[in-house]
Write a protein that holds these residues in place. Structure first.
Motif, mmCIF file in Angstrom:
data_model
loop_
_atom_site.group_PDB
_atom_site.id
_atom_site.type_symbol
_atom_site.label_atom_id
_atom_site.label_comp_id
_atom_site.label_asym_id
_atom_site.label_seq_id
_atom_site.Cartn_x
_atom_site.Cartn_y
_atom_site.Cartn_z
ATOM 1 N N MET A 46 0.810 -1.213 0.000
ATOM 2 C CA MET A 46 0.000 0.000 0.000
ATOM 3 C C MET A 46 0.847 1.267 0.000
ATOM 4 N N CYS A 59 -4.546 5.009 -1.276
ATOM 5 C CA CYS A 59 -5.955 4.615 -1.265
ATOM 6 C C CYS A 59 -6.616 4.882 -2.611
ATOM 7 N N PRO A 426 -8.551 1.244 -1.203
ATOM 8 C CA PRO A 426 -7.291 0.626 -0.786
ATOM 9 C C PRO A 426 -7.161 -0.783 -1.353
ATOM 10 N N LEU A 430 -4.894 -4.691 2.541
ATOM 11 C CA LEU A 430 -4.866 -3.704 3.619
ATOM 12 C C LEU A 430 -4.852 -4.397 4.985
#
Length: 473
Positions: A46, A59, A426, A430
């Motif tokens: 991420m 995101c 996202p 996550l």
């Protein structure tokens, strides 16, 4: 929540130079680069690291493309395996072991009723190419040119896809009301609003004086993404399936952004139990690389050889990355986790709304979340039985929140009719800790934006929404 640390002077100079040259050389049509002035140089999961040394939680995920985040090990391994094997990388539509493996994995994830009677067409690199292919398919199969689409829809940037999107004026496309709870076009919201929308559709199609060109298909997003993260009610979607089936109209589900576990089911239509005639798939199915297909009932497979083609239908690296992604999401039950984690994040954001009147609505499904920002001091724009008086959207505040998020190391997208919906997409990988960080940074950014005097023009009015409108390319 502190903003990201200042970058070293040399790194900042290189970063600014790249951005300056981009602005000088690239088209005025560029989109994300305007609101997200970063220069990614490394990424994993991420996290993105910019040329200026700053790190960000992403995101946006390539507008929903990165189901497993950036550079996931299983994706990289799949790509390396093809490269190291000496296999051709470009083969048009010829059969290959890589393509066969991708198709097999894809069919294993589809709703069983469709998979047992399905055909697949490889369309080209982008979702909009697949939308165009779906329209050509159903028009060839039915002999009817009419198309049914919905207000607030977004299906791509090519001419045919744009004609079916919200705001288009193509008279061959009949616009139908998409149910919303927060800003219901009928002033009711909830199940009642969805029922009225369904009855409106049914009546219009059966009215001999309705002026609707004979439709070959209806295209619908199970969750409208660019339209502001509006989930279609399950009961309403089932009604659309009944309405189309009873009138021999093909139902096309646009799962370009909702597919591959994003909404808490592998395919978003599975929430309602609806089995469409055609599914339009792209983004996450390529495992971060360009790939788009349509999957459809065999009875529609009536076009002639060469009726739809494209040079880049045989992207072997994308098929390998896609196979790895589909299998990983399926085997690790990431769709189920997206549903659980998304519900938790939505609940936390709804709790935040209790202390922030500028949050008009929090909605979504799974890890496809939208926060609509409003001006609580302005006169109500919409009145519904579900929500009472809904203030007008505040795109200037949304833009300020996006900027403050970026300062805090969080990349978010804006959407909705007035670009007043902060969107969270996202990756499905996550973690709990990252989810908490996303909500915390967003909350801090909102507080900062609400205090900022720069979110409004000198006249004290919101900035022109048209100047903020952006669409996914």
């Amino acid at each position: 929540m502190a903003v990201t640390e200042p970058a070293p002077a040399a790194a900042t100079a290189a970063h600014e130079g790249i951005l300056r040259r981009q602005a000088q050389r690239e088209s005025a049509a560029r989109t994300y680069a305007r609101s997200l002035p970063i220069v990614p140089v490394r990424a994993r999961g991420m996290t993105i690291e910019g040329a200026d040394g700053r790190r960000y939680l992403d995101c946006l995920s390539g507008a929903g493309t990165l189901a497993l985040g950036h550079n996931h090990p299983v994706v990289l391994e799949a790509i390396r395996k093809v490269i190291d094997s000496g296999a051709p990388l470009h083969v048009l539509d010829l059969a290959t072991p890589v393509k066969d493996a991708f198709t097999t994995e894809l069919f294993a994830t589809l709703p069983r009723e469709l998979a047992d009677d399905a055909r697949v067409q490889f369309c080209g690199p982008a979702g909009t190419d697949a939308v165009e292919a779906a329209f050509k398919l159903v028009r060839a199969a039915t002999g009817r040119d009419g198309l049914l689409a919905f207000t607030g829809a977004y299906h791509g940037m090519t001419a045919g896809a744009l004609a079916a999107s919200g705001g288009a004026t193509d008279v061959r496309v009949t616009r139908l009301p998409f149910p919303q709870t927060y800003r219901c076009p009928f002033g009711t919201g909830g199940e009642r609003g969805a029922e009225i929308a369904a009855r409106w559709t049914e009546h219009l199609l059966d009215d001999p004086k309705g002026g609707v060109p004979a439709p070959g298909a209806m295209i619908v997003e199970p969750v409208q993404g660019e339209g502001g993260v509006n989930p279609a009610p399950d009961s309403w979607l089932r009604r659309m399936r009944d309405i189309t089936r009873d009138r021999s109209i093909a139902l096309i589900a646009d799962e370009v952004q909702t597919g591959v576990g994003r909404t808490g089911a592998f395919w978003a239509v599975e929430h309602s139990g609806v089995v469409p005639d055609v599914m339009v798939l792209s983004k996450a199915i390529g495992g971060s690389l360009p790939l788009a297909v349509i999957v459809y009932r065999s009875g529609l497979d009536l076009w002639q050889p060469g009726a739809h083609a494209g040079t880049f239908r045989g992207n072997q690296l994308a098929m390998a990355a896609g196979s790895a992604t589909l299998a990983y999401v399926r085997e690790n039950r990431l769709a189920e986790r997206a549903g659980t984690l998304g519900a938790r994040m939505i609940a936390q954001l709804q709790a935040l709304a209790a202390d922030h009147p500028s949050i008009g609505d929090v909605r979504g499904r799974g890890l496809m979340i939208g926060i609509e920002l409003v001006d609580p001091e302005a006169a109500p724009a919409d009145v519904t039985a579900e929500n009472g008086c809904a203030p007008p959207p505040d795109p200037a505040l949304a833009a300020a929140v996006q900027r403050e998020c970026l300062r805090r190391g969080l990349i978010v997208e804006l959407g909705g009719r007035h670009s007043a919906v902060v969107r969270l997409l996202p990756p499905l990988t996550l973690t709990d800790e990252q989810a908490t960080a996303v909500v915390d940074r967003l909350a801090d950014a909102l507080r900062a934006a609400e205090r900022s005097s720069h979110r409004r023009t000198a006249a004290g009015r919101p900035a022109d929404p048209g100047s903020l409108t952006r669409k996914t390319p």
